[in-house]
Design an enzyme around this catalytic site. Structure first.
Site, PDB file in Angstrom:
ATOM      1  CG  ASN A  11      -8.479  -9.919   7.238  1.00 43.41           C
ATOM      2  OD1 ASN A  11      -8.966 -11.163   6.622  1.00 43.41           O
ATOM      3  ND2 ASN A  11      -8.698  -8.997   6.078  1.00 43.41           N
ATOM      4  CE  LYS A  13      -5.300  -8.684   4.863  1.00 42.14           C
ATOM      5  NZ  LYS A  13      -4.711  -7.416   4.222  1.00 42.14           N
ATOM      6  CG  HIS A  97     -10.712  -6.343   3.470  1.00 48.01           C
ATOM      7  ND1 HIS A  97      -9.596  -6.353   2.397  1.00 48.01           N
ATOM      8  CD2 HIS A  97     -10.151  -6.057   4.402  1.00 48.01           C
ATOM      9  CE1 HIS A  97      -8.577  -5.916   3.015  1.00 48.01           C
ATOM     10  NE2 HIS A  97      -8.853  -6.083   4.279  1.00 48.01           N
ATOM     11  CD  GLU A  99      -6.426  -7.471   0.804  1.00 50.94           C
ATOM     12  OE1 GLU A  99      -6.886  -8.764   1.338  1.00 50.94           O
ATOM     13  OE2 GLU A  99      -5.499  -6.849   1.620  1.00 50.94           O
ATOM     14  CD  GLU A 167      -9.111  -2.700   7.173  1.00 48.97           C
ATOM     15  OE1 GLU A 167      -8.248  -3.086   7.738  1.00 48.97           O
ATOM     16  OE2 GLU A 167      -9.554  -3.130   6.138  1.00 48.97           O
ATOM     17  N   GLY A 173      -1.277  -3.194   4.564  1.00 47.76           N
ATOM     18  CA  GLY A 173      -0.219  -3.877   4.237  1.00 47.76           C
ATOM     19  C   GLY A 173       1.152  -3.201   3.849  1.00 47.76           C
ATOM     20  CB  SER A 212       0.173  -0.234   8.537  1.00 48.49           C
ATOM     21  OG  SER A 212       0.546  -0.541   7.081  1.00 48.49           O
TER      22      SER A 212
END
Ligand code: PGA
Length: 252
Positions: A11, A13, A97, A99, A167, A173, A212
């Protein structure tokens, strides 16, 4: 038993900055992915790079999108439909996702998108995960709810076109991934949730872990976590690290 391919999804992003860098990254991954036996790699760049990268795909390196809108066409300024993605060799779509959820995407919207993706013959990578882990286990009901809402009205025979990416938001991150053993507990829970919803599951349904992931933990997470692959953010932007992750997964 049908032998399904494991998946390593990158991904990207909102990266990289230029189409030149995007092509370099994709061709680097493709070159090093020749000869993979048990794994498919899915690159998910921003929309604007899908067309230029559509020719980079191969038998092992496939293209995915980071999102799309559920309506096929019409007055939806700024949106892109799944049908439009189809023409650029896009076969996977990440949906929900964290985000995007943080920017207001609801479970209901995720559900409409999942139905649109599988209806289009593409594969939905449905992201679920808790923000925090409470000691009473409420995070488990949260994940159950995310899965059951996301997959509502999806026909059982289309489940091979659904991948669940677990996730935990707290692990994204950062520097702290879950251990393989902890991932295993979650993969058992997710499988149970899916069985409660659909009955006996097909062997084609895959569960991934994300958050991560790096070369140092990839093997442990997949082999001891009993998942079918990984969703990688940061380290998918570094060819060397990403290729190490892919090789670790392919060796299992
Ligand atoms: P990360 O991101 O690998 O940088 O933690 C994973 C993701 O957001 O999908």
């Amino acid at each position: 038993m049908k032998k399904i391919k494991k998946l390593v999804v990158g991904n990207w992003k909102m990266n990289p900055k230029t189409v030149g860098e995007a092509k370099k990254l994709a061709t680097g991954v493709k070159r090093s992915s020749r000869g993979l036996k048990k794994t498919h790699v899915v690159l998910c760049p921003p929309y604007v790079y899908l067309a230029p990268l559509s020719t980079v795909t191969s038998d092992t390196v496939l293209l995915g999108s980071q999102d799309a809108f559920y309506e096929p066409s019409g007055s939806h300024t700024g949106e892109v439909s799944f049908a439009q993605l189809d023409q650029f060799n896009v076969s996977f779509v990440i949906i929900g996702h964290s985000e995007r959820r943080a920017r207001g995407e609801t479970d209901e919207t995720v559900n409409k998108k999942v139905n649109a993706v599988v209806g289009e013959g593409m594969t939905a990578i449905v992201c679920v995960g808790e923000k925090v882990r409470d000691e009473h286990g409420e995070y488990l009901s949260h994940i159950r709810m995310q899965i059951t809402t996301a997959l509502r009205d999806v026909s059982k025979k289309l489940l091979d076109h659904v991948v669940i990416a677990y996730e935990p938001v707290w692990a994204i991150g950062g520097s702290r991934a879950m251990t393989g053993q902890d991932v295993h507990e979650m993969s058992i829970f997710i499988q149970k949730t899916l069985r409660d919803m659909f009955g006996v599951l097909s062997d084609g349904m895959r569960i991934l872990y994300g958050g991560s992931v790096m070369p140092e933990n990839a093997h442990d997470i997949v082999s001891n976590g009993h998942v079918h692959g990984l969703l990688v953010g940061r380290d998918s932007l570094r060819v060397e690290s990403f290729v190490e992750i892919i090789r670790a997964v392919d060796s299992i």
